[in-house]
Design a protein around this motif. Structure first.
Motif, PDB file in Angstrom:
ATOM      1  N   ARG A   1      28.529  48.457  42.047  1.00  0.00           N
ATOM      2  CA  ARG A   1      29.869  48.984  42.340  1.00  0.00           C
ATOM      3  C   ARG A   1      30.959  47.924  42.169  1.00  0.00           C
ATOM      4  NH1 ARG A   1      29.176  54.250  41.579  1.00  0.00           N
ATOM      5  NH2 ARG A   1      27.297  54.965  42.685  1.00  0.00           N
ATOM      6  N   ARG A   2      30.578  46.739  41.771  1.00  0.00           N
ATOM      7  CA  ARG A   2      31.567  45.692  41.546  1.00  0.00           C
ATOM      8  C   ARG A   2      32.221  45.862  40.174  1.00  0.00           C
ATOM      9  NH1 ARG A   2      29.050  40.054  43.968  1.00  0.00           N
ATOM     10  NH2 ARG A   2      28.465  40.873  46.039  1.00  0.00           N
ATOM     11  N   PHE A   3      33.397  45.271  40.045  1.00  0.00           N
ATOM     12  CA  PHE A   3      34.126  45.314  38.783  1.00  0.00           C
ATOM     13  C   PHE A   3      33.945  43.983  38.055  1.00  0.00           C
ATOM     14  CE2 PHE A   3      35.945  48.701  41.208  1.00  0.00           C
ATOM     15  CZ  PHE A   3      36.237  49.680  40.252  1.00  0.00           C
ATOM     16  N   PRO A   4      34.133  43.963  36.730  1.00  0.00           N
ATOM     17  CA  PRO A   4      33.896  42.732  35.967  1.00  0.00           C
ATOM     18  C   PRO A   4      34.587  41.496  36.530  1.00  0.00           C
ATOM     19  CG  PRO A   4      34.173  44.565  34.465  1.00  0.00           C
ATOM     20  CD  PRO A   4      34.443  45.107  35.852  1.00  0.00           C
ATOM     21  N   ALA A   5      35.808  41.650  37.025  1.00  0.00           N
ATOM     22  CA  ALA A   5      36.548  40.496  37.546  1.00  0.00           C
ATOM     23  C   ALA A   5      35.895  39.889  38.782  1.00  0.00           C
ATOM     24  CB  ALA A   5      37.984  40.902  37.871  1.00  0.00           C
ATOM     25  N   GLU A   6      35.010  40.641  39.423  1.00  0.00           N
ATOM     26  CA  GLU A   6      34.331  40.154  40.622  1.00  0.00           C
ATOM     27  C   GLU A   6      32.998  39.481  40.307  1.00  0.00           C
ATOM     28  OE1 GLU A   6      35.284  43.207  44.088  1.00  0.00           O
ATOM     29  OE2 GLU A   6      34.595  44.271  42.298  1.00  0.00           O
ATOM     30  N   LEU A   7      32.669  39.343  39.026  1.00  0.00           N
ATOM     31  CA  LEU A   7      31.383  38.793  38.613  1.00  0.00           C
ATOM     32  C   LEU A   7      31.559  37.433  37.948  1.00  0.00           C
ATOM     33  CD1 LEU A   7      29.846  41.992  36.936  1.00  0.00           C
ATOM     34  CD2 LEU A   7      29.505  41.195  39.289  1.00  0.00           C
TER      35      LEU A   7
END
Length: 355
Positions: free
Chosen positions: A169-175
């Motif tokens: 459920r995370r978005f790319p910017a959070e990875l």
């Protein structure tokens, strides 16, 4: 991934091949090549103000093989891979997948084969920033018209496969960069491709993360047995991943072989320069440096022909005794001498003696 053991199984079927493939940029390039019968020199191209990005390339990639294409920047490796998937139209030559002529396929047939047989991972992750991990991985299945429940189930399987469960459920910017690349890998695998194209997928990553991703790719390949065509300019990366390597220069394929073949017998000075700084003990095998066996070989300590020198170097040097080399069936096929191992470790090397 390397399959170097003596007595190996017969070659697997050819999955993808090209013969006499050209990509020339310039006006009327196809007519220009045809007029020269497909035999064009660098001088011919220069006089015609054309660029030969891929020149008379011929390769055969076998089912389940990890085939590395490498070369310096501008060598033509990325253009070749884009020609193999027809993202770029070749100017001349033959190109087949499972024996089917890829160059005569209609646009609809080509789209279908790309959607169902081919997966692609590039250096830049190209994740959709407004979609979370689950939806990014499921995106190609949505394009195929797969129902939401089915595509999300498939996407979750791929997310677990690349060890990202819990981050769906995370978005790319959070990875992190490595996690983003795992998402790209999972997305490309979601369509269950038979042929997997990877264009310098790890080159933008930090060295530690890059090595972790190489290990991840090895793990995935051991599970999935895909036909992989992988581009890199890093010979250390190539020898870690490859079954075979093709080295390119100025649009031409200079040499194709197993990593050990390229290190032991470089075809040109250009190939030798690629391999000169490699850890030879990590690449060369007992079978690659063995001598003819002696009558006493049966009483010697044994090593497998496929074993890399680094795996037994300390023991053979300490023992100061030769080791017998056996093939996959347990037959003695030669001997390795301590001095030959020392030659490998010190970089002196020698041409192996054969029957």
């Amino acid at each position: 991934m390397n399959n170097t053991a003596s007595g190996a199984a017969p070659p697997r079927p050819v999955k993808l091949s090209c013969h006499g493939l050209w990509k020339v940029f310039g006006p009327n390039a196809a007519q220009f090549l045809a007029a020269h019968g497909g035999k064009v020199t660098s001088a011919d191209l220069e006089r015609a103000h054309m660029v030969g990005a891929v020149r008379n390339a011929s390769i055969e990639v076998r089912e389940g093989e990890t085939f590395i294409i490498m070369g310096l920047s501008g060598s033509g490796k990325s253009t070749l891979v884009r020609c193999l998937s027809r993202l770029i139209e070749p100017t001349m030559g033959e190109l087949t997948v499972d024996g089917q002529d890829l160059l005569t396929m209609t646009e609809a047939e080509l789209i279908d084969i790309r959607r169902h047989k081919m997966g692609m991972v590039f250096q830049h992750f190209a994740l959709l920033p407004h979609l979370n991990v689950l939806d990014n991985v499921a995106f190609p299945l949505m394009i195929q018209g797969v129902a939401r429940k089915a595509r999300e189930e498939r996407a979750m399987q791929m997310i677990e496969l690349v060890s990202l469960k819990g981050r769906e459920r995370r978005f790319p910017a959070e990875l992190s960069g490595g996690q983003q690349q795992r998402v790209g890998i999972a997305r490309s695998l979601a369509v269950e491709p038979e042929i997997w194209f990877l264009d310098e997928p790890f080159s933008a990553l930090d060295p530690l993360i890059r090595r972790e991703m190489q290990a991840e790719l090895i793990r995935l390949q051991n599970v999935l047995k895909k036909t992989i065509i992988f581009i890199t300019h890093d010979f250390d990366e190539a020898i870690r991943l490859a079954d075979r390597i093709a080295i390119m220069k100025d649009g031409e394929i200079i040499q194709i072989g197993r990593p050990e073949d390229l290190v032991s017998n470089p075809a040109t000075d250009y190939v030798a320069k690629f391999t000169q700084d490699v850890n030879r003990a990590r690449v060369l095998s007992a079978g690659g440096i063995m001598r003819q066996s002696s009558p006493a070989a049966a009483s010697l300590r044994r090593v497998q022909a496929a074993q890399k020198v680094e795996s037994f170097a300390a023991e053979i040097v300490e023992s100061a005794q030769p080791f017998a080399v056996e093939d996959a069936a347990g037959r003695i096929v030669g001997e390795v001498m301590p001095r030959d191992v020392l030659d490998v470790l010190t970089g002196r090397g020698r041409e192996p003696l054969r029957d």
